[in-house]
Design a protein around this motif. Structure first.
Motif, PDB file in Angstrom:
ATOM      1  N   VAL A   1      57.175  66.233  55.930  1.00  0.00           N
ATOM      2  CA  VAL A   1      55.980  67.095  55.901  1.00  0.00           C
ATOM      3  C   VAL A   1      54.991  66.589  54.858  1.00  0.00           C
ATOM      4  CG1 VAL A   1      55.131  69.435  55.460  1.00  0.00           C
ATOM      5  CG2 VAL A   1      57.276  69.099  56.717  1.00  0.00           C
ATOM      6  N   ALA A   2      55.507  66.244  53.666  1.00  0.00           N
ATOM      7  CA  ALA A   2      54.635  65.731  52.602  1.00  0.00           C
ATOM      8  C   ALA A   2      54.029  64.390  52.993  1.00  0.00           C
ATOM      9  CB  ALA A   2      55.423  65.603  51.302  1.00  0.00           C
ATOM     10  N   ASN A   3      54.827  63.532  53.619  1.00  0.00           N
ATOM     11  CA  ASN A   3      54.337  62.224  54.039  1.00  0.00           C
ATOM     12  C   ASN A   3      53.228  62.363  55.073  1.00  0.00           C
ATOM     13  OD1 ASN A   3      54.256  59.375  54.282  1.00  0.00           O
ATOM     14  ND2 ASN A   3      55.543  59.490  56.111  1.00  0.00           N
ATOM     15  N   LYS A   4      53.367  63.328  55.976  1.00  0.00           N
ATOM     16  CA  LYS A   4      52.336  63.560  56.988  1.00  0.00           C
ATOM     17  C   LYS A   4      51.031  64.004  56.330  1.00  0.00           C
ATOM     18  CE  LYS A   4      51.355  66.185  61.209  1.00  0.00           C
ATOM     19  NZ  LYS A   4      51.854  67.214  62.171  1.00  0.00           N
ATOM     20  N   GLU A   5      51.146  64.871  55.343  1.00  0.00           N
ATOM     21  CA  GLU A   5      49.950  65.349  54.630  1.00  0.00           C
ATOM     22  C   GLU A   5      49.285  64.204  53.863  1.00  0.00           C
ATOM     23  OE1 GLU A   5      47.053  67.955  53.911  1.00  0.00           O
ATOM     24  OE2 GLU A   5      48.857  68.452  55.078  1.00  0.00           O
ATOM     25  N   VAL A   6      50.090  63.349  53.249  1.00  0.00           N
ATOM     26  CA  VAL A   6      49.554  62.179  52.529  1.00  0.00           C
ATOM     27  C   VAL A   6      48.817  61.256  53.493  1.00  0.00           C
ATOM     28  CG1 VAL A   6      50.203  60.070  51.308  1.00  0.00           C
ATOM     29  CG2 VAL A   6      51.230  62.246  50.656  1.00  0.00           C
ATOM     30  N   ASN A   7      49.409  61.025  54.662  1.00  0.00           N
ATOM     31  CA  ASN A   7      48.761  60.178  55.674  1.00  0.00           C
ATOM     32  C   ASN A   7      47.430  60.764  56.119  1.00  0.00           C
ATOM     33  OD1 ASN A   7      50.364  57.789  56.286  1.00  0.00           O
ATOM     34  ND2 ASN A   7      51.979  59.205  56.910  1.00  0.00           N
ATOM     35  N   ASN A   8      47.375  62.092  56.279  1.00  0.00           N
ATOM     36  CA  ASN A   8      46.123  62.749  56.685  1.00  0.00           C
ATOM     37  C   ASN A   8      45.041  62.567  55.626  1.00  0.00           C
ATOM     38  OD1 ASN A   8      47.258  63.638  59.084  1.00  0.00           O
ATOM     39  ND2 ASN A   8      47.862  65.630  58.244  1.00  0.00           N
ATOM     40  N   ILE A   9      45.421  62.686  54.357  1.00  0.00           N
ATOM     41  CA  ILE A   9      44.458  62.540  53.257  1.00  0.00           C
ATOM     42  C   ILE A   9      43.910  61.116  53.213  1.00  0.00           C
ATOM     43  CG2 ILE A   9      44.252  62.493  50.737  1.00  0.00           C
ATOM     44  CD1 ILE A   9      46.258  64.840  50.692  1.00  0.00           C
ATOM     45  N   ILE A  10      44.797  60.131  53.358  1.00  0.00           N
ATOM     46  CA  ILE A  10      44.361  58.728  53.347  1.00  0.00           C
ATOM     47  C   ILE A  10      43.470  58.439  54.557  1.00  0.00           C
ATOM     48  CG2 ILE A  10      45.127  56.343  53.465  1.00  0.00           C
ATOM     49  CD1 ILE A  10      45.670  57.664  50.786  1.00  0.00           C
ATOM     50  N   ALA A  11      43.845  58.997  55.725  1.00  0.00           N
ATOM     51  CA  ALA A  11      43.066  58.769  56.952  1.00  0.00           C
ATOM     52  C   ALA A  11      41.673  59.372  56.851  1.00  0.00           C
ATOM     53  CB  ALA A  11      43.811  59.351  58.155  1.00  0.00           C
ATOM     54  N   ASP A  12      41.546  60.488  56.121  1.00  0.00           N
ATOM     55  CA  ASP A  12      40.241  61.135  55.962  1.00  0.00           C
ATOM     56  C   ASP A  12      39.368  60.423  54.928  1.00  0.00           C
ATOM     57  OD1 ASP A  12      40.733  63.056  57.864  1.00  0.00           O
ATOM     58  OD2 ASP A  12      41.557  64.508  56.429  1.00  0.00           O
ATOM     59  N   GLY A  13      39.934  59.451  54.226  1.00  0.00           N
ATOM     60  CA  GLY A  13      39.139  58.643  53.299  1.00  0.00           C
ATOM     61  C   GLY A  13      38.873  59.272  51.947  1.00  0.00           C
ATOM     62  N   TYR A  14      39.642  60.301  51.581  1.00  0.00           N
ATOM     63  CA  TYR A  14      39.433  60.926  50.274  1.00  0.00           C
ATOM     64  C   TYR A  14      39.918  59.997  49.162  1.00  0.00           C
ATOM     65  CZ  TYR A  14      38.687  65.336  52.765  1.00  0.00           C
ATOM     66  OH  TYR A  14      38.202  66.314  53.590  1.00  0.00           O
ATOM     67  N   PRO A  15      39.162  59.872  48.070  1.00  0.00           N
ATOM     68  CA  PRO A  15      39.602  59.019  46.958  1.00  0.00           C
ATOM     69  C   PRO A  15      40.805  59.631  46.249  1.00  0.00           C
ATOM     70  CG  PRO A  15      37.581  60.188  46.378  1.00  0.00           C
ATOM     71  CD  PRO A  15      37.837  60.464  47.827  1.00  0.00           C
ATOM     72  N   VAL A  16      41.875  58.871  46.127  1.00  0.00           N
ATOM     73  CA  VAL A  16      43.111  59.402  45.566  1.00  0.00           C
ATOM     74  C   VAL A  16      42.957  59.717  44.074  1.00  0.00           C
ATOM     75  CG1 VAL A  16      45.541  58.860  45.098  1.00  0.00           C
ATOM     76  CG2 VAL A  16      44.515  58.246  47.291  1.00  0.00           C
ATOM     77  N   SER A  17      42.153  58.943  43.362  1.00  0.00           N
ATOM     78  CA  SER A  17      41.942  59.228  41.939  1.00  0.00           C
ATOM     79  C   SER A  17      41.311  60.602  41.748  1.00  0.00           C
ATOM     80  CB  SER A  17      41.059  58.153  41.307  1.00  0.00           C
ATOM     81  OG  SER A  17      39.818  58.061  41.974  1.00  0.00           O
ATOM     82  N   GLN A  18      40.358  60.953  42.615  1.00  0.00           N
ATOM     83  CA  GLN A  18      39.746  62.273  42.553  1.00  0.00           C
ATOM     84  C   GLN A  18      40.746  63.353  42.936  1.00  0.00           C
ATOM     85  OE1 GLN A  18      36.740  63.240  41.528  1.00  0.00           O
ATOM     86  NE2 GLN A  18      37.081  65.377  42.041  1.00  0.00           N
ATOM     87  N   LEU A  19      41.563  63.057  43.942  1.00  0.00           N
ATOM     88  CA  LEU A  19      42.581  64.020  44.377  1.00  0.00           C
ATOM     89  C   LEU A  19      43.580  64.298  43.257  1.00  0.00           C
ATOM     90  CD1 LEU A  19      43.872  65.672  46.681  1.00  0.00           C
ATOM     91  CD2 LEU A  19      45.229  63.662  47.234  1.00  0.00           C
ATOM     92  N   ILE A  20      43.984  63.261  42.534  1.00  0.00           N
ATOM     93  CA  ILE A  20      44.927  63.433  41.427  1.00  0.00           C
ATOM     94  C   ILE A  20      44.337  64.337  40.356  1.00  0.00           C
ATOM     95  CG2 ILE A  20      45.925  62.187  39.470  1.00  0.00           C
ATOM     96  CD1 ILE A  20      46.655  59.950  41.365  1.00  0.00           C
ATOM     97  N   SER A  21      43.050  64.159  40.064  1.00  0.00           N
ATOM     98  CA  SER A  21      42.385  64.991  39.065  1.00  0.00           C
ATOM     99  C   SER A  21      42.375  66.456  39.489  1.00  0.00           C
ATOM    100  CB  SER A  21      40.956  64.482  38.840  1.00  0.00           C
ATOM    101  OG  SER A  21      40.254  65.319  37.948  1.00  0.00           O
ATOM    102  N   GLN A  22      42.052  66.717  40.753  1.00  0.00           N
ATOM    103  CA  GLN A  22      42.018  68.097  41.235  1.00  0.00           C
ATOM    104  C   GLN A  22      43.424  68.668  41.408  1.00  0.00           C
ATOM    105  OE1 GLN A  22      38.193  67.071  44.023  1.00  0.00           O
ATOM    106  NE2 GLN A  22      39.180  69.007  44.435  1.00  0.00           N
ATOM    107  N   PHE A  23      44.372  67.827  41.791  1.00  0.00           N
ATOM    108  CA  PHE A  23      45.758  68.266  41.935  1.00  0.00           C
ATOM    109  C   PHE A  23      46.320  68.689  40.568  1.00  0.00           C
ATOM    110  CE2 PHE A  23      50.353  67.482  42.794  1.00  0.00           C
ATOM    111  CZ  PHE A  23      50.493  68.333  43.882  1.00  0.00           C
ATOM    112  N   LEU A  24      45.904  67.965  39.526  1.00  0.00           N
ATOM    113  CA  LEU A  24      46.316  68.319  38.171  1.00  0.00           C
ATOM    114  C   LEU A  24      45.850  69.724  37.804  1.00  0.00           C
ATOM    115  CD1 LEU A  24      47.434  67.580  35.333  1.00  0.00           C
ATOM    116  CD2 LEU A  24      45.177  66.628  34.825  1.00  0.00           C
TER     117      LEU A  24
END
Length: 295
Positions: free
Chosen positions: A214-237
């Motif tokens: 389930v987590a891997n599927k969500e990660v794939n969706n985020i990468i496919a949508d082109g969201y910057p992971v560095s920004q995601l990490i900041s907001q996830f924090l």
């Protein structure tokens, strides 16, 4: 003087306002030398341009009711980008011409200013602007420019700007050009590059499920949508830190992994692998699994 703090908090504006208040528009150009990161500021500039400007004495003639003190001002913006040799060369210049020249050093990171230079200055720390200050200024700009901004959009703008008024004004300007005079919260998020809150919460929800697929599927969706992971990490924090249902020990494990992933991304690591690593460690932390797998 040494002004330091995060960008967009008014350091340069304060220094310029002080200079204008002292000399007025007539004497400003002859009494103030302003250098920023776009100018060449190596050791040769310190030995020539800055030294030549600092060495010339000035009179005390007042003009236009301004104080016009008997010294000049050199403003070195983004001083933390100066080389160490150039900073060392400034030490002697500051001492030699202290009676006729004053210095303003402006930087984001005071740790990048050598101690002998910092110790010669009165230090002033500029902190990120509060939401109240940001909101008042943004509303003033909106009223002057004829832009409509509702309460939710105003709160969103303050949140995504992180206390940086210059960034907030840039987002507001971009949104006004793209979407017209009526701006919504969604419009601001789209121009800022911030990741929608539901995307971040969906990643956390997939980790709380405890299932890797389930987590891997969500990660794939985020990468496919082109969201910057560095920004995601900041907001996830931010989401992890403010989550009431996650114990402190688990928060500490997750935050440690977020820091490691951010460092790896800066070094050029693959975004998909780093985000998957963060999701995996979050699952292990939430379910109190051992930090290292035993084969």
């Amino acid at each position: 003087m040494l002004f330091y703090g995060p960008p967009g908090t008014g350091k340069t504006t304060t220094a310029l306002a002080i200079a204008y208040q002292l000399y007025g528009p007539e004497l400003y150009k002859s009494r103030v030398l302003e250098l920023n990161a776009s100018d060449e500021r190596g050791i040769n500039v310190v030995r020539t341009k800055i030294k030549d400007f600092a060495a010339v004495a000035v009179g005390t003639a007042r003009k236009g009711g301004y104080p016009c003190p008997p010294y000049k001002i050199i403003i070195l913006d983004e001083a933390d980008s100066m080389t160490e040799d150039a900073q060392n060369a400034l030490r002697r210049t500051m001492e030699t011409y202290s009676k006729v020249t004053r210095f303003f050093f402006i930087c984001n990171y005071i740790s990048r200013i050598i101690e002998p230079l910092a110790s010669r200055c009165a230090k002033f720390r500029f902190k990120p602007l509060s939401e109240e200050v940001m909101s008042n200024r943004i509303l003033h700009i909106c009223n002057e420019e004829g832009v409509s901004l509702d309460a939710q959009a105003l709160a969103t703008l303050s949140s995504i700007s992180n206390g940086d008024l210059r960034r907030a004004i840039t987002y507001l300007q971009s949104a006004a050009r793209l979407f017209g005079s009526s701006i919504s919260s969604t419009d601001l998020i789209s121009v800022s590059g911030a990741i929608p809150e539901d995307v971040v919460k969906s990643l956390l929800a997939s980790c709380k499920s405890g299932e890797f697929d389930v987590a891997n599927k969500e990660v794939n969706n985020i990468i496919a949508d082109g969201y910057p992971v560095s920004q995601l990490i900041s907001q996830f924090l931010d989401v992890i830190v403010h989550a009431d249902d996650i114990p402190d020990e688990q928060k500490a494990r997750i935050c440690k992994k977020l820091g490691e992933a951010d460092k790896c991304l800066v070094d050029g690591a693959d975004e998909y692998l780093q985000l998957l690593d963060v999701a995996s460690e979050t699952i292990r932390a939430l379910f109190d699994m051992p930090q290292t797998l035993v084969f």
